[in-house]
Scaffold this motif. Structure first.
Motif, PDB file in Angstrom:
ATOM      1  N   ILE A   1      -5.225 -14.585 -15.143  1.00  0.00           N
ATOM      2  CA  ILE A   1      -4.688 -13.421 -15.712  1.00  0.00           C
ATOM      3  C   ILE A   1      -6.085 -12.297 -15.748  1.00  0.00           C
ATOM      4  N   SER A   2      -7.302 -12.574 -15.893  1.00  0.00           N
ATOM      5  CA  SER A   2      -8.244 -11.628 -15.983  1.00  0.00           C
ATOM      6  C   SER A   2      -8.318 -11.044 -14.622  1.00  0.00           C
ATOM      7  N   ASN A   3      -8.356 -11.946 -13.515  1.00  0.00           N
ATOM      8  CA  ASN A   3      -8.080 -11.377 -12.155  1.00  0.00           C
ATOM      9  C   ASN A   3      -7.012 -10.271 -12.033  1.00  0.00           C
ATOM     10  N   ASN A   4      -5.901 -10.730 -12.404  1.00  0.00           N
ATOM     11  CA  ASN A   4      -4.800  -9.876 -12.336  1.00  0.00           C
ATOM     12  C   ASN A   4      -4.811  -8.567 -13.015  1.00  0.00           C
ATOM     13  N   LEU A   5      -5.588  -8.606 -14.177  1.00  0.00           N
ATOM     14  CA  LEU A   5      -5.711  -7.384 -15.235  1.00  0.00           C
ATOM     15  C   LEU A   5      -6.723  -6.415 -14.392  1.00  0.00           C
ATOM     16  N   LEU A   6      -7.831  -6.992 -13.861  1.00  0.00           N
ATOM     17  CA  LEU A   6      -8.715  -6.458 -13.244  1.00  0.00           C
ATOM     18  C   LEU A   6      -8.356  -5.720 -11.900  1.00  0.00           C
ATOM     19  N   ALA A   7      -7.218  -6.389 -11.240  1.00  0.00           N
ATOM     20  CA  ALA A   7      -6.843  -5.746 -10.119  1.00  0.00           C
ATOM     21  C   ALA A   7      -6.053  -4.473 -10.323  1.00  0.00           C
ATOM     22  N   GLN A   8      -5.195  -4.643 -11.517  1.00  0.00           N
ATOM     23  CA  GLN A   8      -4.281  -3.586 -11.836  1.00  0.00           C
ATOM     24  C   GLN A   8      -5.166  -2.395 -12.352  1.00  0.00           C
ATOM     25  N   GLN A   9      -6.473  -2.860 -12.924  1.00  0.00           N
ATOM     26  CA  GLN A   9      -7.214  -1.748 -13.551  1.00  0.00           C
ATOM     27  C   GLN A   9      -7.881  -0.843 -12.443  1.00  0.00           C
ATOM     28  N   GLN A  10      -8.466  -1.627 -11.362  1.00  0.00           N
ATOM     29  CA  GLN A  10      -8.886  -1.069 -10.242  1.00  0.00           C
ATOM     30  C   GLN A  10      -7.915  -0.444  -9.123  1.00  0.00           C
ATOM     31  N   GLN A  11      -6.587  -1.024  -9.250  1.00  0.00           N
ATOM     32  CA  GLN A  11      -5.663   0.057  -8.364  1.00  0.00           C
ATOM     33  C   GLN A  11      -5.484   1.332  -9.319  1.00  0.00           C
ATOM     34  N   ASN A  12      -5.547   1.228 -10.664  1.00  0.00           N
ATOM     35  CA  ASN A  12      -5.089   2.459 -11.402  1.00  0.00           C
ATOM     36  C   ASN A  12      -6.365   3.617 -11.276  1.00  0.00           C
ATOM     37  N   MET A  13      -7.644   2.999 -11.265  1.00  0.00           N
ATOM     38  CA  MET A  13      -8.744   3.867 -10.804  1.00  0.00           C
ATOM     39  C   MET A  13      -8.754   4.239  -9.473  1.00  0.00           C
ATOM     40  N   SER A  14      -8.199   3.656  -8.643  1.00  0.00           N
ATOM     41  CA  SER A  14      -8.133   4.105  -7.114  1.00  0.00           C
ATOM     42  C   SER A  14      -7.205   5.045  -6.948  1.00  0.00           C
ATOM     43  N   ASN A  15      -5.968   4.745  -7.869  1.00  0.00           N
ATOM     44  CA  ASN A  15      -4.656   6.142  -7.940  1.00  0.00           C
ATOM     45  C   ASN A  15      -5.382   7.203  -8.313  1.00  0.00           C
ATOM     46  N   SER A  16      -6.387   7.104  -9.521  1.00  0.00           N
ATOM     47  CA  SER A  16      -6.893   8.230 -10.114  1.00  0.00           C
ATOM     48  C   SER A  16      -7.620   9.119  -9.233  1.00  0.00           C
ATOM     49  N   ARG A  17      -8.663   8.342  -8.473  1.00  0.00           N
ATOM     50  CA  ARG A  17      -9.344   8.928  -7.463  1.00  0.00           C
ATOM     51  C   ARG A  17      -8.759   9.573  -6.408  1.00  0.00           C
ATOM     52  N   ASN A  18      -7.633   8.748  -5.785  1.00  0.00           N
ATOM     53  CA  ASN A  18      -6.763   9.653  -4.917  1.00  0.00           C
ATOM     54  C   ASN A  18      -5.941  10.684  -5.180  1.00  0.00           C
ATOM     55  N   GLU A  19      -5.585  10.796  -6.471  1.00  0.00           N
ATOM     56  CA  GLU A  19      -5.019  11.865  -6.963  1.00  0.00           C
ATOM     57  C   GLU A  19      -5.884  13.128  -7.216  1.00  0.00           C
ATOM     58  N   PHE A  20      -7.174  12.908  -7.754  1.00  0.00           N
ATOM     59  CA  PHE A  20      -8.176  13.749  -8.015  1.00  0.00           C
ATOM     60  C   PHE A  20      -8.262  14.724  -6.326  1.00  0.00           C
TER      61      PHE A  20
END
Length: 180
Positions: free
Chosen positions: A21-40
């Motif tokens: 569960i924690s790995n899945n949550l961490l992966a989603q958080q990293q994906q959201n951060m990656s999307n934010s960086r790409n959007e920037f």
């Protein structure tokens, strides 16, 4: 004994579930951060201007890279750098370098209004002698308007802080700006 092994297996299973569960949550958080960086970076444009002016005994070479962040289709803010070398044979040589803050406003797609606060360090060597050199800061606040087509804007700007000691020959200056 069986009770202890049941608890050990239960603890192991619980640890595995928590880990997944924690790995899945961490992966989603990293994906959201990656999307934010790409959007920037999708909203960042690089460009600026270059200049070359040659004449009999006169040379003016300028490079002014800049980057802007487009908040939306109407407003962009950014930073710029500038270096200019000017030489008039048998009279003076000058190096100008510094930075600027840039604000762009596009009320409609073809029109661009701009404000640019520029701070330049000016080094002037008069008559080829170091004893006649001058070093000082020059501040300019340019308000401008231009016609925009694609990645290019052509227009004019006016230095509202212009005075008689200004480094520019005139407060009014044409410009061509490129952003990609």
């Amino acid at each position: 004994m069986r009770k202890n092994s049941f608890f050990s297996v239960s603890k192991l299973i619980l640890l595995v579930i928590i880990s997944l569960i924690s790995n899945n949550l961490l992966a989603q958080q990293q994906q959201n951060m990656s999307n934010s960086r790409n959007e920037f970076w999708r909203n960042v444009q690089f460009g600026g201007g270059v200049g070359l002016s040659l004449g009999t005994g006169y040379t003016n070479i300028s490079i002014a890279p800049s980057a802007i962040y487009n908040f939306n289709e109407y407003v962009a803010l950014g930073l710029g750098a500038q270096y200019t070398y000017i030489k008039q044979r048998n009279y003076y040589a000058s190096n100008l370098y510094g930075g600027s803050l840039i604000a762009l406003f596009n009320p409609i797609q073809e029109i661009q209004l701009s404000a640019e606060l520029e701070e330049l360090r000016v080094n002037v060597n008069l008559n080829g002698s170091n004893s006649n050199s001058q070093d000082y800061w020059n501040t300019g606040l340019f308000l401008g308007a231009g016609y925009r087509t694609g990645n290019v804007t052509m227009g004019a700007r006016y230095n509202v802080l212009n005075d008689t000691n200004n480094i520019y020959g005139s407060a009014f200056m044409p410009f061509v700006r490129f952003y990609f």
